[in-house]
Design a protein around this motif. Structure first.
Motif, PDB file in Angstrom:
ATOM      1  N   LEU A 115       1.052  -1.222   0.187  1.00  0.00           N
ATOM      2  CA  LEU A 115      -0.030  -0.115  -0.183  1.00  0.00           C
ATOM      3  C   LEU A 115       0.756   1.303   0.074  1.00  0.00           C
ATOM      4  O   LEU A 115       0.747   1.981  -0.712  1.00  0.00           O
ATOM      5  CB  LEU A 115      -0.959   0.034   1.225  1.00  0.00           C
ATOM      6  CG  LEU A 115      -1.639   1.200   1.397  1.00  0.00           C
ATOM      7  CD1 LEU A 115      -2.684   1.430   0.161  1.00  0.00           C
ATOM      8  CD2 LEU A 115      -2.286   1.355   2.680  1.00  0.00           C
ATOM      9  N   LEU A 116       1.831   1.197   0.827  1.00  0.00           N
ATOM     10  CA  LEU A 116       2.865   2.372   1.017  1.00  0.00           C
ATOM     11  C   LEU A 116       3.484   2.718  -0.424  1.00  0.00           C
ATOM     12  O   LEU A 116       3.778   3.777  -0.813  1.00  0.00           O
ATOM     13  CB  LEU A 116       3.879   2.460   2.257  1.00  0.00           C
ATOM     14  CG  LEU A 116       3.020   2.659   3.567  1.00  0.00           C
ATOM     15  CD1 LEU A 116       4.184   2.136   4.561  1.00  0.00           C
ATOM     16  CD2 LEU A 116       2.140   3.701   3.750  1.00  0.00           C
ATOM     17  N   LEU A 117       3.861   1.666  -1.227  1.00  0.00           N
ATOM     18  CA  LEU A 117       4.702   1.695  -2.181  1.00  0.00           C
ATOM     19  C   LEU A 117       3.646   2.348  -3.283  1.00  0.00           C
ATOM     20  O   LEU A 117       4.355   2.889  -4.282  1.00  0.00           O
ATOM     21  CB  LEU A 117       5.193   0.394  -2.798  1.00  0.00           C
ATOM     22  CG  LEU A 117       6.370  -0.097  -1.907  1.00  0.00           C
ATOM     23  CD1 LEU A 117       6.517  -1.718  -2.360  1.00  0.00           C
ATOM     24  CD2 LEU A 117       7.526   0.491  -2.368  1.00  0.00           C
ATOM     25  N   ARG A 118       2.355   2.080  -3.189  1.00  0.00           N
ATOM     26  CA  ARG A 118       1.328   2.597  -4.274  1.00  0.00           C
ATOM     27  C   ARG A 118       0.993   3.985  -4.057  1.00  0.00           C
ATOM     28  O   ARG A 118       0.719   4.621  -5.113  1.00  0.00           O
ATOM     29  CB  ARG A 118       0.160   1.676  -4.267  1.00  0.00           C
ATOM     30  CG  ARG A 118       0.098   0.417  -5.008  1.00  0.00           C
ATOM     31  CD  ARG A 118      -1.447  -0.293  -5.095  1.00  0.00           C
ATOM     32  NE  ARG A 118      -2.169  -0.146  -4.100  1.00  0.00           N
ATOM     33  CZ  ARG A 118      -2.274  -0.927  -3.174  1.00  0.00           C
ATOM     34  NH1 ARG A 118      -1.603  -2.254  -3.117  1.00  0.00           N
ATOM     35  NH2 ARG A 118      -3.196  -0.982  -2.095  1.00  0.00           N
ATOM     36  N   LEU A 119       1.095   4.516  -2.857  1.00  0.00           N
ATOM     37  CA  LEU A 119       0.787   5.895  -2.570  1.00  0.00           C
ATOM     38  C   LEU A 119       1.449   6.834  -3.156  1.00  0.00           C
ATOM     39  O   LEU A 119       3.010   6.843  -3.121  1.00  0.00           O
ATOM     40  CB  LEU A 119       0.355   6.010  -1.045  1.00  0.00           C
ATOM     41  CG  LEU A 119      -0.762   5.315  -0.382  1.00  0.00           C
ATOM     42  CD1 LEU A 119      -0.624   5.271   0.822  1.00  0.00           C
ATOM     43  CD2 LEU A 119      -2.034   5.667  -1.157  1.00  0.00           C
ATOM     44  N   THR A 120       1.145   7.911  -3.724  1.00  0.00           N
ATOM     45  CA  THR A 120       1.925   9.155  -4.058  1.00  0.00           C
ATOM     46  C   THR A 120       2.113  10.107  -2.926  1.00  0.00           C
ATOM     47  O   THR A 120       1.469  10.187  -1.806  1.00  0.00           O
ATOM     48  CB  THR A 120       1.378   9.679  -5.447  1.00  0.00           C
ATOM     49  OG1 THR A 120       0.041  10.447  -4.828  1.00  0.00           O
ATOM     50  CG2 THR A 120       1.143   8.764  -6.398  1.00  0.00           C
ATOM     51  N   ASP A 121       3.314  10.702  -3.267  1.00  0.00           N
ATOM     52  CA  ASP A 121       3.420  11.825  -1.950  1.00  0.00           C
ATOM     53  C   ASP A 121       2.188  12.890  -2.136  1.00  0.00           C
ATOM     54  O   ASP A 121       1.608  13.234  -0.940  1.00  0.00           O
ATOM     55  CB  ASP A 121       4.526  12.938  -2.504  1.00  0.00           C
ATOM     56  CG  ASP A 121       5.955  12.128  -2.802  1.00  0.00           C
ATOM     57  OD1 ASP A 121       6.227  10.945  -2.210  1.00  0.00           O
ATOM     58  OD2 ASP A 121       6.953  12.405  -2.908  1.00  0.00           O
ATOM     59  N   GLU A 122       1.467  13.019  -3.222  1.00  0.00           N
ATOM     60  CA  GLU A 122       0.353  13.960  -3.269  1.00  0.00           C
ATOM     61  C   GLU A 122      -0.828  13.319  -2.346  1.00  0.00           C
ATOM     62  O   GLU A 122      -1.499  13.968  -1.484  1.00  0.00           O
ATOM     63  CB  GLU A 122      -0.265  14.428  -4.706  1.00  0.00           C
ATOM     64  CG  GLU A 122       0.877  15.181  -5.227  1.00  0.00           C
ATOM     65  CD  GLU A 122       1.962  14.523  -5.761  1.00  0.00           C
ATOM     66  OE1 GLU A 122       2.104  13.004  -6.075  1.00  0.00           O
ATOM     67  OE2 GLU A 122       3.145  14.942  -6.117  1.00  0.00           O
ATOM     68  N   GLU A 123      -1.271  11.964  -2.450  1.00  0.00           N
ATOM     69  CA  GLU A 123      -1.817  11.319  -1.731  1.00  0.00           C
ATOM     70  C   GLU A 123      -1.682  11.324  -0.381  1.00  0.00           C
ATOM     71  O   GLU A 123      -2.830  11.725   0.352  1.00  0.00           O
ATOM     72  CB  GLU A 123      -2.104   9.843  -2.405  1.00  0.00           C
ATOM     73  CG  GLU A 123      -2.635   9.804  -3.631  1.00  0.00           C
ATOM     74  CD  GLU A 123      -2.650   8.338  -4.160  1.00  0.00           C
ATOM     75  OE1 GLU A 123      -3.771   7.683  -4.598  1.00  0.00           O
ATOM     76  OE2 GLU A 123      -1.693   7.551  -4.198  1.00  0.00           O
ATOM     77  N   ILE A 124      -0.592  10.884   0.030  1.00  0.00           N
ATOM     78  CA  ILE A 124      -0.237  11.041   1.505  1.00  0.00           C
ATOM     79  C   ILE A 124      -0.585  12.150   2.322  1.00  0.00           C
ATOM     80  O   ILE A 124      -0.791  12.128   3.136  1.00  0.00           O
ATOM     81  CB  ILE A 124       1.396  10.354   1.557  1.00  0.00           C
ATOM     82  CG1 ILE A 124       1.261   8.949   1.276  1.00  0.00           C
ATOM     83  CG2 ILE A 124       1.695  10.772   3.030  1.00  0.00           C
ATOM     84  CD1 ILE A 124       2.770   8.352   1.147  1.00  0.00           C
ATOM     85  N   ASN A 125      -0.117  13.391   1.462  1.00  0.00           N
ATOM     86  CA  ASN A 125      -0.235  14.632   2.091  1.00  0.00           C
ATOM     87  C   ASN A 125      -1.255  15.674   1.800  1.00  0.00           C
ATOM     88  O   ASN A 125      -1.753  16.481   2.469  1.00  0.00           O
ATOM     89  CB  ASN A 125       1.154  15.385   1.788  1.00  0.00           C
ATOM     90  CG  ASN A 125       2.279  14.805   2.371  1.00  0.00           C
ATOM     91  OD1 ASN A 125       2.567  14.674   3.509  1.00  0.00           O
ATOM     92  ND2 ASN A 125       3.030  13.953   1.495  1.00  0.00           N
ATOM     93  N   ASP A 126      -2.101  15.170   0.973  1.00  0.00           N
ATOM     94  CA  ASP A 126      -3.497  16.049   0.751  1.00  0.00           C
ATOM     95  C   ASP A 126      -4.661  15.440   1.827  1.00  0.00           C
ATOM     96  O   ASP A 126      -5.178  14.407   1.500  1.00  0.00           O
ATOM     97  CB  ASP A 126      -3.824  15.501  -0.728  1.00  0.00           C
ATOM     98  CG  ASP A 126      -5.191  16.499  -1.275  1.00  0.00           C
ATOM     99  OD1 ASP A 126      -5.891  16.907  -0.371  1.00  0.00           O
ATOM    100  OD2 ASP A 126      -5.451  16.533  -2.359  1.00  0.00           O
ATOM    101  N   VAL A 127      -4.842  16.549   2.618  1.00  0.00           N
ATOM    102  CA  VAL A 127      -5.917  16.064   3.506  1.00  0.00           C
ATOM    103  C   VAL A 127      -7.299  15.858   3.044  1.00  0.00           C
ATOM    104  O   VAL A 127      -8.279  15.306   3.660  1.00  0.00           O
ATOM    105  CB  VAL A 127      -6.040  17.135   4.478  1.00  0.00           C
ATOM    106  CG1 VAL A 127      -4.775  17.249   5.481  1.00  0.00           C
ATOM    107  CG2 VAL A 127      -6.521  18.488   4.013  1.00  0.00           C
ATOM    108  N   GLU A 128      -7.543  16.086   1.684  1.00  0.00           N
ATOM    109  CA  GLU A 128      -8.762  16.101   1.054  1.00  0.00           C
ATOM    110  C   GLU A 128      -8.934  14.755   0.366  1.00  0.00           C
ATOM    111  O   GLU A 128      -9.982  14.018  -0.084  1.00  0.00           O
ATOM    112  CB  GLU A 128      -8.840  17.004   0.090  1.00  0.00           C
ATOM    113  CG  GLU A 128      -8.997  18.468   0.393  1.00  0.00           C
ATOM    114  CD  GLU A 128     -10.238  18.716   1.502  1.00  0.00           C
ATOM    115  OE1 GLU A 128     -11.299  18.155   1.118  1.00  0.00           O
ATOM    116  OE2 GLU A 128      -9.927  19.339   2.439  1.00  0.00           O
ATOM    117  N   VAL A 129      -7.876  13.797   0.369  1.00  0.00           N
ATOM    118  CA  VAL A 129      -7.670  12.406  -0.411  1.00  0.00           C
ATOM    119  C   VAL A 129      -8.481  11.556   0.316  1.00  0.00           C
ATOM    120  O   VAL A 129      -9.646  10.865  -0.191  1.00  0.00           O
ATOM    121  CB  VAL A 129      -6.262  12.182  -0.392  1.00  0.00           C
ATOM    122  CG1 VAL A 129      -6.327  10.615  -1.007  1.00  0.00           C
ATOM    123  CG2 VAL A 129      -5.407  12.735  -1.569  1.00  0.00           C
TER     124      VAL A 129
END
Length: 171
Positions: A115-129
């Motif tokens: 899961l962590l390998l699939r996530l992008t920096d943007e997904e991890i840090n965007d509070v709206e995701v």
């Protein structure tokens, strides 16, 4: 959570830190014998090392599951408090053999790592995701990986030192 002030992490940094601190946590129980791993009380009142491992494992498995579900748009709301969940985790796992819990611990990392390998920096840090149990994704991931490990390191380290001293080993 001990990492309240983290406001941004790259996916690579999150994964690297989770890997390292998970390995450091697991190293603390290496060399303990079966009795030391299953003795209650252990590192926490009423919990053995085995119980602590089952607790960490459950939260890792659940984090991977909940994040995957939340990323599809499913709303995950709080139905039990963390204390209620932890009591249930303990009750559900207390009688499992140590070997089973250790196997579960080893197996729990792969889905979380994938899961962590699939996530992008943007997904991890965007509070709206996504929002999981009233937490932005970054906080949820940090809270169920390295910040969670850190919550238990001191107790486990102290217990392992005492257990080794009791056996006549070095601290």
């Amino acid at each position: 959570m001990s990492e309240d002030w983290i406001t941004y992490m790259t996916a690579e940094d999150l994964l690297a830190r989770a890997r390292t601190e998970r390995a450091d946590l697991a190293a603390l129980w290496q060399g303990l014998n079966h009795e030391q791993m299953t003795r209650r009380p252990g590192p926490q009142p009423g919990w053995s090392v085995k119980d602590l491992i089952a607790h960490i494992t459950w939260w890792e498995q659940t984090a991977a599951n909940w994040v995957s579900r939340a990323l599809t748009g499913e709303m995950l709301t709080r139905t039990e408090s963390p204390d209620e969940l932890n009591a249930r985790i303990f009750a559900d796992n207390r009688d499992l053999p140590l070997e089973t819990v250790l196997e579960m611990f080893e197996a729990s990392w792969k889905p979380l790592e994938e899961l962590l390998l699939r996530l992008t920096d943007e997904e991890i840090n965007d509070v709206e995701v996504c929002n999981i149990r009233d937490m932005p994704l970054l906080y949820f991931l940090v809270g169920n990986t390295f910040a969670h490990y850190a919550d238990h390191v001191d107790q486990l380290q102290d217990y392992a030192r005492r257990a080794r001293e009791e056996e006549g080993g070095r601290p």
